[in-house]
Design a protein around this motif. Structure first.
Motif, PDB file in Angstrom:
ATOM      1  N   UNK A 192       6.424   1.984  -9.893  1.00 44.96           N
ATOM      2  CA  UNK A 192       5.269   1.824  -9.000  1.00 44.96           C
ATOM      3  C   UNK A 192       4.025   1.394  -9.770  1.00 44.96           C
ATOM      4  N   UNK A 193       4.075   1.603 -11.070  1.00 47.91           N
ATOM      5  CA  UNK A 193       2.882   1.328 -11.876  1.00 47.91           C
ATOM      6  C   UNK A 193       2.885  -0.068 -12.496  1.00 47.91           C
ATOM      7  N   UNK A 194       3.989  -0.815 -12.307  1.00 49.25           N
ATOM      8  CA  UNK A 194       4.019  -2.173 -12.843  1.00 49.25           C
ATOM      9  C   UNK A 194       2.931  -2.995 -12.157  1.00 49.25           C
ATOM     10  N   UNK A 195       2.190  -3.747 -12.956  1.00 44.63           N
ATOM     11  CA  UNK A 195       0.987  -4.420 -12.441  1.00 44.63           C
ATOM     12  C   UNK A 195       1.274  -5.281 -11.217  1.00 44.63           C
ATOM     13  N   UNK A 196       2.385  -6.047 -11.256  1.00 35.97           N
ATOM     14  CA  UNK A 196       2.601  -7.019 -10.179  1.00 35.97           C
ATOM     15  C   UNK A 196       3.010  -6.346  -8.864  1.00 35.97           C
ATOM     16  N   UNK A 197       3.305  -5.041  -8.908  1.00 41.69           N
ATOM     17  CA  UNK A 197       3.741  -4.379  -7.680  1.00 41.69           C
ATOM     18  C   UNK A 197       2.589  -3.956  -6.764  1.00 41.69           C
ATOM     19  N   UNK A 198       1.416  -3.796  -7.320  1.00 43.02           N
ATOM     20  CA  UNK A 198       0.266  -3.474  -6.465  1.00 43.02           C
ATOM     21  C   UNK A 198      -0.136  -4.709  -5.669  1.00 43.02           C
ATOM     22  N   UNK A 199      -0.428  -4.479  -4.406  1.00 44.27           N
ATOM     23  CA  UNK A 199      -0.759  -5.597  -3.511  1.00 44.27           C
ATOM     24  C   UNK A 199      -2.065  -6.273  -3.930  1.00 44.27           C
ATOM     25  N   UNK A 200      -2.027  -7.620  -3.934  1.00 48.46           N
ATOM     26  CA  UNK A 200      -3.268  -8.338  -4.200  1.00 48.46           C
ATOM     27  C   UNK A 200      -4.169  -8.235  -2.972  1.00 48.46           C
ATOM     28  N   UNK A 201      -5.431  -7.915  -3.224  1.00 47.70           N
ATOM     29  CA  UNK A 201      -6.352  -7.704  -2.109  1.00 47.70           C
ATOM     30  C   UNK A 201      -6.416  -8.929  -1.204  1.00 47.70           C
ATOM     31  N   UNK A 202      -6.407 -10.118  -1.811  1.00 45.01           N
ATOM     32  CA  UNK A 202      -6.508 -11.344  -1.013  1.00 45.01           C
ATOM     33  C   UNK A 202      -5.305 -11.552  -0.109  1.00 45.01           C
ATOM     34  N   UNK A 203      -4.186 -10.897  -0.446  1.00 45.25           N
ATOM     35  CA  UNK A 203      -2.973 -11.094   0.362  1.00 45.25           C
ATOM     36  C   UNK A 203      -2.721  -9.953   1.341  1.00 45.25           C
ATOM     37  N   UNK A 204      -3.727  -9.120   1.528  1.00 52.42           N
ATOM     38  CA  UNK A 204      -3.536  -7.975   2.420  1.00 52.42           C
ATOM     39  C   UNK A 204      -3.273  -8.461   3.845  1.00 52.42           C
ATOM     40  N   UNK A 205      -2.481  -7.683   4.602  1.00 48.70           N
ATOM     41  CA  UNK A 205      -2.141  -8.117   5.954  1.00 48.70           C
ATOM     42  C   UNK A 205      -3.333  -8.077   6.917  1.00 48.70           C
ATOM     43  N   UNK A 206      -3.148  -8.769   8.044  1.00 51.28           N
ATOM     44  CA  UNK A 206      -4.215  -8.892   9.047  1.00 51.28           C
ATOM     45  C   UNK A 206      -4.757  -7.542   9.510  1.00 51.28           C
ATOM     46  N   UNK A 207      -3.841  -6.590   9.756  1.00 49.58           N
ATOM     47  CA  UNK A 207      -4.302  -5.314  10.332  1.00 49.58           C
ATOM     48  C   UNK A 207      -5.265  -4.608   9.382  1.00 49.58           C
ATOM     49  N   UNK A 208      -5.048  -4.769   8.081  1.00 42.69           N
ATOM     50  CA  UNK A 208      -5.972  -4.119   7.141  1.00 42.69           C
ATOM     51  C   UNK A 208      -7.359  -4.736   7.265  1.00 42.69           C
ATOM     52  N   UNK A 209      -7.377  -6.048   7.424  1.00 41.88           N
ATOM     53  CA  UNK A 209      -8.676  -6.719   7.583  1.00 41.88           C
ATOM     54  C   UNK A 209      -9.390  -6.201   8.828  1.00 41.88           C
ATOM     55  N   UNK A 210      -8.614  -6.076   9.924  1.00 40.51           N
ATOM     56  CA  UNK A 210      -9.223  -5.612  11.175  1.00 40.51           C
ATOM     57  C   UNK A 210      -9.803  -4.212  11.035  1.00 40.51           C
ATOM     58  N   UNK A 211      -9.037  -3.315  10.416  1.00 42.38           N
ATOM     59  CA  UNK A 211      -9.514  -1.926  10.355  1.00 42.38           C
ATOM     60  C   UNK A 211     -10.566  -1.725   9.282  1.00 42.38           C
ATOM     61  N   UNK A 212     -10.630  -2.657   8.309  1.00 43.73           N
ATOM     62  CA  UNK A 212     -11.723  -2.596   7.332  1.00 43.73           C
ATOM     63  C   UNK A 212     -13.077  -2.730   8.027  1.00 43.73           C
ATOM     64  N   UNK A 213     -13.088  -3.582   9.062  1.00 44.35           N
ATOM     65  CA  UNK A 213     -14.342  -3.819   9.802  1.00 44.35           C
ATOM     66  C   UNK A 213     -14.856  -2.543  10.456  1.00 44.35           C
TER      67      UNK A 213
END
Lengths: 84, 618
Positions: free
Chosen positions: B338-359
C-alpha cells in the motif's frame, strides 16, 4: 381453564424472564462481553462475535418479539383473559 | 435530463404524495387526532413506527459512523433495535390496555398525582424538543446538499409540508404519510446497497455480502478490510472498540432503555385496535427497522473498502474507463504494498464524485508531501511499523479528510449508479427527517393540548375545542421546531444523547414501575423520576456545559472527564435509570402505599380482557 390473576401474572413474568435472558445473552453476552472470544469462530465470512453485534442480535430480537406475542396469546387463552 | 432536474422531480413527486395523503386523512375528532381513531392495522402501524423511529441520523449518518467505528458501531445497531424487545414486552401492550392518549396521562393517573403528570410532561417536552432540533437541521442539510438550495429555504419547505399533514391530519395524517415515507426511505437505502454488494461480492443481499468472499477470490470482504485498515494504521475493523468494554455495554443499554422510553415511539402503539395488536405491531416495527439496520453495517464496510480502494490501487479494485469500480481478483489476492508510491491515487485523476463532494467541504485534500498523490492513512497510529513504513515512503501525514455522512450520500455516485438512484437517496433522506419530525411534533402537541390544556387548565373543554387546541399547539410546535432548526443553539450534536438520557432515566423507569410494581406509590415515582433526571443532566452538563453553554463545563468537580468508571455522558442514561429505580423503591418503602383503587387499576392494566378504543377521559 384457570382463572387466577396471581398465577396469570406469575406465568407472564416467567415468560418475560426467559425472553430477557436470551435478549441479554445475544446482545450484551455474545455481542459485547464474549465477542472477543467468539471472534475466533467464523460464521461464513463473519467472525462470530462481530456477527452478533452487527447482524445476529437484531434477527434474534425480532424472533423474540413474535415468540412473545404468540406465547402471550396462548397464556391469555389458558387463563381466559383474552380479548373477545 | 441532468441530475438536478431528476432530483427535483423525484423529491417533488414524493412531496405531492405526502400532501395527497394529508388531504385524504383529515382528522375530525380528538380520537383521530391523537390516536388515528385507534383503528390502524398492526403491520401498518409497524411500518409507520419504523419511519417515525428512523431519523435523518439513522438514514444519513449511521452507516458512516459505523464505518469509522468498526465493530464498536454495533452499539448503535443493538441499542436502537434491542429497545423494541423491552417496548414490546414491558410497556406497549399495557399502555394500550390502559387506553388513554398520552404517556403523561398514564403517569398522572397511575400515580394519582397532577405533579407526576407535570413532571412527565416536562421530561417529554425536553426530550422531544431536543430531538427535533436534529431533525430540522437534518431537513436543512438534505435540502442543501441534494437540491442546492440554502438550508434555511429547506427548513421552510420542510415546515410547510409537515404543517399540511400534521396540523390537519394529526396522528391519522401522520400515520399514513409515515407509511409512504417508509417506502421511500427504505427503497432509497436498499437500492444502492444491493448494487454495491453485487459489485464487490456478487451477492445481491448486503446482509450476506458482508459475510462473503470478494468476487473471484477466496478472501472474505471483512478479512481484506481488516488487512487494509490495519496496514494503514487504523484499528482492525472487526474488533475496533471506542472506549472500554464497560462503556460499550452501558452505551448499548442506555440506547435500548431510551428507545423504549421515547414518548413519540410509545404513543404509536395507542393507534392499534387491541392489546394483541400492540404486541405483534412492535415485532413488525422491528422487522421494518431491521431492514435498514442490518443493511447499514454492510454499506459501512463496503463503502469503506471502496473508499480505500479508490485512493489506493494496491487494494485491488480498479476504476474502469467509465469510472466504475470493479474487483481485480489477482490484485486483491496479491495484497500489494500500500505504501508503494505509484499506488496512491494521483489527485488530478480523482473520480468525478470526489470533485463534487469537495465543493461541499465534506471531503478535503491537502497535499502535505507535495507529490500530487492522495495518501489516506492514520497518521496518529501507535503502531511503530506503520509509522516507519509511512516515513520510509515519504508520507507526511494523512491528506484526506472524509465526513462520515458521505458514506451514504455519495454511495450511489461512488458505485456509478444512474441519476434516478441519486435522486431517490435525496428523497429518502428527506422522508427520514420529515417522518421523525412529525412523530415528535405529535408527542409535543398532544402533551400540550391534552395533558396541559385539558388535564390542568380546562378539564371541561369540549371535544371540538380540544381538537382545535391540538391543532393550534401543533402549529405552534412546528414554528418553534423550525426556529430551533434555523438557529440551532450551538449544541445540536449533543442533543440526541440528551433525549435518550432523559427518556432512559426518567420516563422508562416510571412507566415500568407503574405496571410491574403494584405497590409503587406517588412519592416513590416522583422522587425516582426527578433524581434519575437530575443525575443524568448533572453528568451530561458536567461534560458539555450547563444547558450546553460553552465554558460552563465542570468536569473537574466530578474528578475529570468520564470519571464514573470511564462512562461517557452518552452512555450515562442507564446509570440514571438505575438511580431512578433505587430511589423510587427506597422512598416507596418509607411512605404509605397507593390507594386501593389504584392497585385495582394496575391489576386491570395487566390483563388484556376489556380493552377498548383509546379515549381522552381524564
Amino acid at each position: 381453564m384457570e382463572n387466577n390473576s396471581k398465577t396469570y401474572w406469575g406465568t407472564v413474568l416467567g415468560l418475560l424472564t426467559k425472553i430477557l435472558i436470551i435478549w441479554f445473552a445475544v446482545s450484551f453476552g455474545a455481542g459485547i462481553l464474549f465477542a472477543p472470544a467468539l471472534n475466533s469462530i467464523s460464521l461464513g465470512g463473519y467472525p462470530l462475535g462481530f456477527w452478533f453485534a452487527h447482524q445476529g442480535s437484531i434477527y434474534i430480537f425480532i424472533a423474540l418479539i413474535f415468540y412473545y406475542a404468540k406465547k402471550m396469546g396462548d397464556i391469555d387463552r389458558q387463563f381466559d383473559v383474552h380479548e373477545e | 435530463m441532468d441530475l438536478q432536474t431528476i432530483t427535483y422531480l423525484v423529491v417533488g413527486a414524493s412531496f405531492a404524495l405526502y400532501i395527497g395523503i394529508a388531504i385524504w386523512a383529515r382528522a375530525g375528532s380528538t380520537s383521530e387526532f391523537y390516536a388515528a381513531g385507534g383503528s390502524v392495522h398492526p403491520i401498518t402501524n409497524g411500518m409507520a413506527t419504523a419511519a417515525d423511529w428512523m431519523s435523518a441520523a439513522s438514514f444519513i449518518s449511521m452507516a458512516g459512523l459505523i464505518a469509522n467505528m468498526g465493530y464498536g458501531g454495533g452499539l448503535f445497531l443493538m441499542g436502537w433495535t434491542g429497545g423494541y424487545v423491552l417496548l414490546a414486552m414491558l410497556l406497549a401492550p399495557y399502555l394500550r390496555k390502559f387506553g388513554k392518549f398520552t404517556v403523561p396521562q398514564f403517569i398522572g393517573d397511575r400515580f394519582y398525582s397532577q405533579t407526576a403528570s407535570t413532571v412527565a410532561v416536562i421530561c417529554l417536552l425536553t426530550a422531544s424538543l431536543t430531538y427535533i432540533i436534529g431533525q430540522m437541521t437534518g431537513v436543512g442539510v438534505a435540502f442543501s446538499r441534494f437540491l442546492g438550495v440554502s438550508s434555511e429555504t429547506g427548513i421552510y419547505i420542510g415546515m410547510a409540508i409537515v404543517f399540511m399533514y400534521a396540523v390537519f391530519g394529526g396522528m391519522k395524517g401522520i400515520t399514513y404519510t409515515q407509511v409512504a415515507q417508509y417506502v421511500v426511505l427504505i427503497s432509497a437505502y436498499l437500492v444502492p446497497a444491493i448494487f454495491i454488494s453485487l459489485q464487490l461480492t456478487g451477492n445481491p443481499l448486503p446482509q450476506l455480502g458482508l459475510g462473503s468472499d470478494i468476487s473471484g477470490t477466496d478472501t472474505t470482504l471483512l478479512q481484506k478490510l481488516d488487512l487494509v485498515v490495519k496496514d494503514l494504521g487504523f484499528d482492525q475493523y472487526t474488533t475496533a472498540m471506542p472506549g472500554s468494554m464497560l462503556n460499550m455495554f452501558m452505551y448499548t443499554l442506555s440506547l435500548m432503555i431510551g428507545t423504549a422510553g421515547l414518548p413519540h415511539v410509545i404513543m404509536r402503539f395507542f393507534t392499534v385496535p387491541t392489546v394483541k395488536d400492540a404486541r405483534s405491531s412492535a415485532g413488525w416495527a422491528l422487522v421494518f427497522i431491521a431492514l435498514l439496520y442490518t443493511t447499514a453495517p454492510a454499506i459501512a464496510a463496503m463503502a469503506k473498502l471502496n473508499l480505500h480502494a479508490t485512493v489506493n490501487q494496491a487494494v485491488g479494485l480498479e476504476t474502469t474507463a467509465a469510472g466504475n469500480l470493479v474487483v481485480n481478483p489477482e490484485k486483491v489476492a496479491a495484497n500489494a504494498d500500500l505504501y508503494a508510491a505509484e499506488n496512491s491515487l494521483q489527485y488530478e485523476q480523482r473520480p468525478e464524485w470526489m470533485k463534487r463532494w469537495e465543493k461541499t467541504g465534506l471531503l478535503k485534500f491537502e497535499d502535505k508531501n507535495g507529490d500530487g498523490r492522495i495518501q489516506y492513512y492514520n497518521d496518529k497510529t501507535k503502531n511503530a511499523d506503520v509509522a516507519a513504513k509511512a516515513e520510509a515512503a515519504g508520507w507526511k501525514g494523512n491528506e484526506l479528510t472524509v465526513n462520515a455522512d458521505i458514506i451514504v450520500m455519495a454511495n450511489p455516485e461512488i458505485a456509478l449508479l444512474p441519476n434516478w438512484v441519486i435522486a431517490l437517496v435525496a428523497a429518502g433522506g428527506l422522508a427520514a427527517a420529515l417522518s421523525t419530525a412529525a412523530g415528535l411534533l405529535m408527542a409535543i402537541s398532544s402533551a400540550v393540548s391534552h395533558d396541559l390544556v385539558k388535564g390542568v387548565f380546562n378539564p371541561n373543554i369540549s371535544d371540538k375545542n380540544e381538537l382545535l387546541a391540538g391543532k393550534i399547539s401543533m402549529a405552534v410546535a412546528i414554528v418553534i421546531a423550525g426556529y430551533l432548526g434555523l438557529n440551532p443553539p450551538g449544541f445540536a450534536a449533543g442533543t440526541v444523547a440528551l433525549a435518550f438520557g432523559i427518556a432512559a432515566s426518567s420516563l422508562f423507569p416510571a412507566i415500568m414501575m407503574g405496571i410491574f410494581s403494584k405497590k409503587m406509590n406517588r412519592e416513590g415515582a416522583i422522587a425516582g423520576m426527578l433524581s434519575g433526571l437530575f443525575i443524568t443532566l448533572f453528568y451530561v452538563f458536567a461534560h458539555k456545559g450547563i444547558f450546553f453553554i460553552k465554558g460552563t463545563e465542570f468536569t473537574d468537580l466530578i474528578g475529570g472527564p468520564n470519571s464514573f468508571f470511564g462512562i461517557t455522558p452518552e452512555a450515562f442514561g442507564a446509570v440514571g435509570a438505575i438511580v431512578n429505580f433505587i430511589v423510587a423503591f427506597v422512598v416507596d418503602k418509607v411512605t404509605k402505599e397507593p390507594p386501593e383503587h389504584i392497585q385495582h387499576m394496575v391489576e386491570s392494566v395487566r390483563i388484556p380482557r376489556g380493552s377498548k378504543l383509546v379515549d381522552g377521559a381524564h
